[in-house]
Design an enzyme around this catalytic site. Sequence first.
Site, PDB file in Angstrom:
ATOM      1  N   GLY A  14      49.031  43.452  34.774  1.00 25.45           N
ATOM      2  CA  GLY A  14      47.684  43.588  35.352  1.00 25.45           C
ATOM      3  C   GLY A  14      47.738  43.716  36.867  1.00 25.45           C
ATOM      4  O   GLY A  14      48.801  43.630  37.480  1.00 25.45           O
ATOM      5  N   VAL A  16      46.573  41.690  39.246  1.00 28.15           N
ATOM      6  CA  VAL A  16      47.017  40.477  39.925  1.00 28.15           C
ATOM      7  C   VAL A  16      48.473  40.175  39.562  1.00 28.15           C
ATOM      8  O   VAL A  16      49.285  39.814  40.414  1.00 28.15           O
ATOM      9  CB  VAL A  16      46.087  39.290  39.581  1.00 28.15           C
ATOM     10  CG1 VAL A  16      46.620  37.988  40.142  1.00 28.15           C
ATOM     11  CG2 VAL A  16      44.678  39.558  40.116  1.00 28.15           C
ATOM     12  N   ARG A 114      38.773  26.035  36.619  1.00 28.21           N
ATOM     13  CA  ARG A 114      38.606  25.759  38.049  1.00 28.21           C
ATOM     14  C   ARG A 114      37.806  24.500  38.359  1.00 28.21           C
ATOM     15  O   ARG A 114      38.087  23.793  39.308  1.00 28.21           O
ATOM     16  CB  ARG A 114      37.903  26.941  38.730  1.00 28.21           C
ATOM     17  CG  ARG A 114      38.825  28.069  39.037  1.00 28.21           C
ATOM     18  CD  ARG A 114      38.097  29.167  39.784  1.00 28.21           C
ATOM     19  NE  ARG A 114      38.904  30.377  39.738  1.00 28.21           N
ATOM     20  CZ  ARG A 114      38.419  31.595  39.927  1.00 28.21           C
ATOM     21  NH1 ARG A 114      37.125  31.763  40.159  1.00 28.21           N
ATOM     22  NH2 ARG A 114      39.221  32.631  39.884  1.00 28.21           N
ATOM     23  N   CYS A 147      38.111  35.033  44.550  1.00 25.23           N
ATOM     24  CA  CYS A 147      38.708  35.723  45.698  1.00 25.23           C
ATOM     25  C   CYS A 147      37.778  35.788  46.919  1.00 25.23           C
ATOM     26  O   CYS A 147      38.242  35.756  48.059  1.00 25.23           O
ATOM     27  CB  CYS A 147      39.183  37.109  45.291  1.00 25.23           C
ATOM     28  SG  CYS A 147      38.185  37.890  44.036  1.00 25.23           S
ATOM     29  N   ARG A 232      28.742  45.290  44.568  1.00 21.13           N
ATOM     30  CA  ARG A 232      29.962  46.108  44.512  1.00 21.13           C
ATOM     31  C   ARG A 232      29.727  47.418  45.256  1.00 21.13           C
ATOM     32  O   ARG A 232      28.722  48.097  45.024  1.00 21.13           O
ATOM     33  CB  ARG A 232      30.331  46.442  43.069  1.00 21.13           C
ATOM     34  CG  ARG A 232      30.940  45.288  42.344  1.00 21.13           C
ATOM     35  CD  ARG A 232      31.646  45.727  41.070  1.00 21.13           C
ATOM     36  NE  ARG A 232      31.913  44.573  40.245  1.00 21.13           N
ATOM     37  CZ  ARG A 232      32.942  43.749  40.421  1.00 21.13           C
ATOM     38  NH1 ARG A 232      33.809  43.968  41.387  1.00 21.13           N
ATOM     39  NH2 ARG A 232      33.099  42.710  39.620  1.00 21.13           N
ATOM     40  N   HIS A 239      37.604  42.305  50.212  1.00 20.45           N
ATOM     41  CA  HIS A 239      36.225  41.842  50.054  1.00 20.45           C
ATOM     42  C   HIS A 239      35.677  41.525  51.434  1.00 20.45           C
ATOM     43  O   HIS A 239      36.321  40.823  52.218  1.00 20.45           O
ATOM     44  CB  HIS A 239      36.166  40.598  49.169  1.00 20.45           C
ATOM     45  CG  HIS A 239      36.490  40.880  47.734  1.00 20.45           C
ATOM     46  ND1 HIS A 239      36.439  39.916  46.765  1.00 20.45           N
ATOM     47  CD2 HIS A 239      36.851  42.016  47.108  1.00 20.45           C
ATOM     48  CE1 HIS A 239      36.762  40.453  45.601  1.00 20.45           C
ATOM     49  NE2 HIS A 239      37.021  41.732  45.788  1.00 20.45           N
TER      50      HIS A 239
HETATM   51  N1  LIG Z   1      41.306  41.913  40.214  1.00 22.11           N
HETATM   52  C1  LIG Z   1      40.953  41.045  41.168  1.00 22.11           C
HETATM   53  O1  LIG Z   1      40.546  41.384  42.300  1.00 22.11           O
HETATM   54  C2  LIG Z   1      41.102  39.579  40.910  1.00 22.11           C
HETATM   55  C3  LIG Z   1      41.128  38.750  42.010  1.00 22.11           C
HETATM   56  C4  LIG Z   1      41.265  37.389  41.805  1.00 22.11           C
HETATM   57  C5  LIG Z   1      41.333  36.893  40.517  1.00 22.11           C
HETATM   58  N2  LIG Z   1      41.302  37.729  39.429  1.00 22.11           N
HETATM   59  C6  LIG Z   1      41.465  37.110  38.090  1.00 22.11           C
HETATM   60  O2  LIG Z   1      42.848  37.272  37.724  1.00 22.11           O
HETATM   61  C7  LIG Z   1      42.969  37.462  36.308  1.00 22.11           C
HETATM   62  C8  LIG Z   1      43.669  38.790  36.064  1.00 22.11           C
HETATM   63  O3  LIG Z   1      42.894  39.841  36.621  1.00 22.11           O
HETATM   64  P1  LIG Z   1      43.444  41.346  36.629  1.00 22.11           P
HETATM   65  O4  LIG Z   1      42.425  42.125  37.390  1.00 22.11           O
HETATM   66  O5  LIG Z   1      44.857  41.388  37.064  1.00 22.11           O
HETATM   67  O6  LIG Z   1      43.366  41.713  35.040  1.00 22.11           O
HETATM   68  P2  LIG Z   1      43.998  42.983  34.280  1.00 22.11           P
HETATM   69  O7  LIG Z   1      44.410  44.030  35.239  1.00 22.11           O
HETATM   70  O8  LIG Z   1      43.050  43.324  33.178  1.00 22.11           O
HETATM   71  O9  LIG Z   1      45.340  42.390  33.607  1.00 22.11           O
HETATM   72  C9  LIG Z   1      45.319  41.483  32.537  1.00 22.11           C
HETATM   73  C10 LIG Z   1      46.731  41.101  32.161  1.00 22.11           C
HETATM   74  O10 LIG Z   1      46.677  40.136  31.101  1.00 22.11           O
HETATM   75  C11 LIG Z   1      47.425  40.594  29.979  1.00 22.11           C
HETATM   76  N3  LIG Z   1      46.760  40.203  28.724  1.00 22.11           N
HETATM   77  C12 LIG Z   1      45.540  40.595  28.265  1.00 22.11           C
HETATM   78  N4  LIG Z   1      45.268  40.018  27.069  1.00 22.11           N
HETATM   79  C13 LIG Z   1      46.348  39.270  26.760  1.00 22.11           C
HETATM   80  C14 LIG Z   1      46.710  38.437  25.653  1.00 22.11           C
HETATM   81  N5  LIG Z   1      45.888  38.262  24.601  1.00 22.11           N
HETATM   82  N6  LIG Z   1      47.917  37.816  25.665  1.00 22.11           N
HETATM   83  C15 LIG Z   1      48.759  37.982  26.698  1.00 22.11           C
HETATM   84  N7  LIG Z   1      48.502  38.762  27.773  1.00 22.11           N
HETATM   85  C16 LIG Z   1      47.308  39.383  27.811  1.00 22.11           C
HETATM   86  C17 LIG Z   1      47.484  42.106  30.111  1.00 22.11           C
HETATM   87  O11 LIG Z   1      48.656  42.542  29.460  1.00 22.11           O
HETATM   88  P3  LIG Z   1      48.770  43.996  28.712  1.00 22.11           P
HETATM   89  O12 LIG Z   1      48.723  45.030  29.800  1.00 22.11           O
HETATM   90  O13 LIG Z   1      50.069  43.925  28.035  1.00 22.11           O
HETATM   91  O14 LIG Z   1      47.597  44.097  27.781  1.00 22.11           O
HETATM   92  C18 LIG Z   1      47.585  42.253  31.628  1.00 22.11           C
HETATM   93  O15 LIG Z   1      48.927  42.042  32.036  1.00 22.11           O
HETATM   94  C19 LIG Z   1      41.543  37.400  35.750  1.00 22.11           C
HETATM   95  O16 LIG Z   1      41.309  36.099  35.270  1.00 22.11           O
HETATM   96  C20 LIG Z   1      40.674  37.731  36.952  1.00 22.11           C
HETATM   97  O17 LIG Z   1      39.400  37.167  36.855  1.00 22.11           O
HETATM   98  C21 LIG Z   1      41.217  39.063  39.612  1.00 22.11           C
END
Ligand SMILES: NC(=O)c1ccc[n+]([C@@H]2O[C@H](COP(=O)([O-])OP(=O)(O)OC[C@H]3O[C@@H](n4cnc5c(N)ncnc54)[C@H](OP(=O)(O)O)[C@@H]3O)[C@@H](O)[C@H]2O)c1
Length: 353
Positions: A14, A16, A114, A147, A232, A239
Amino acid sequence: MSDRLRCAVLGATGLVGQRFCQLLSGHPMFEEPDLYGSERSENERLRDRLKLADRPVSGGDLLEKEIKRLDTDVVIREHYDAVFSALPTEVAGQVESRLRNGGVTVFTNASPHRMDPDVPLVVPEVNPEHLRLASNRGGSIIANGNCSTIGLVLTLAPSRPLRDREGERGDNAGPLRRRLPWCAILDALSNIVPYIKNEEEKLRAEPRKMLGRLKSGAIEPWDVEVSPFCTRVPVRRGHFEVVEVTFRRNRISRRSYRQWKASGGLPQEKRLPTAPERPIIVRNEPDRPQPVLDVDAGSPDRARGMAVTVGRLSYGGRRLRYSLLVHNTIRGGLQARLCYLPRPISRVVSDGT
Ligand SMILES: NC(=O)c1ccc[n+]([C@@H]2O[C@H](COP(=O)([O-])OP(=O)(O)OC[C@H]3O[C@@H](n4cnc5c(N)ncnc54)[C@H](OP(=O)(O)O)[C@@H]3O)[C@@H](O)[C@H]2O)c1
């Protein structure tokens, strides 16, 4: 045997998770992480799933590493020193509880835990003493805030001495009041979306916990009123927030203003590899910060994106105004973990220093 820490990244494919891979690669305190994803990426290599090209994942070994399907029993059996979770909200709650109960120290980016009373919500420069909250049920969960909240809280940290002085005066019948009307502008594509589900709720609740005092093993929340409005807009990284702080009685002095530039904390004292030399950078130009120019602020090179840039700072009477820019997936995603790992995590968690 290496004295570097053994670790794993959950959600490694993902946005992050890939930041974790970038920052962990070549890190002097960590071995290369093991990588976990869902069944969708099982047996693929990190090289095949790279999404972010703005900084390299150095070291051929990590790029060639296979992604394993997440199985909590396997993660527990590996006895990692640290597990970094970048799982989606709907998956993270249960998985992280299971790992913690199995003795694992989980540093999570997701929101479900959290606000748990035994889960510290850490900004390393601001509230490292909150690490003492981490439960001793074998393992622990240590959470990163939202964030946008992290940028806000980091820039409010220099006002903590003001709050403490007010608290000591003893002539205050009720709790302290501060009002923070402000606005966070997040990323979208060729559009403006005037509502982001759950974002404003997190911005109201999290600063109270993060800037709260640790008393008798629990957080006494900071009595602050936050009025966020989140939108957004088409910005790829970063941000942007407009902040106005009104203090109940104290005037903002030149001295407290100077604290902004000098502020730092334990990660800087310990000279941790990912800690920015200056966590807050104040720009005097009226047209800064800008995402394109300032999102990667922070030095040394490993700390790029860890500094928050403040601009248009003005103060008068009891009011302080500024804008800020925070990197949402680097400072906003990784800081609580990578800035704050001076030594084996069991000791960090037990004494919070
Ligand atoms: N994006 C931001 O700006 C940001 C900032 C701060 C915090 N966050 C938080 O950080 C977290 C991740 O965000 P992201 O944007 O990186 O999400 P993302 O791009 O959708 O990535 C999700 C990750 O989780 C894995 N995953 C999904 N379902 C799963 C399961 N059932 N079992 C095991 N692995 C699984 C996915 O793997 P596969 O690819 O193999 O499916 C992928 O590696 C979230 O909780 C989000 O709220 C995000």
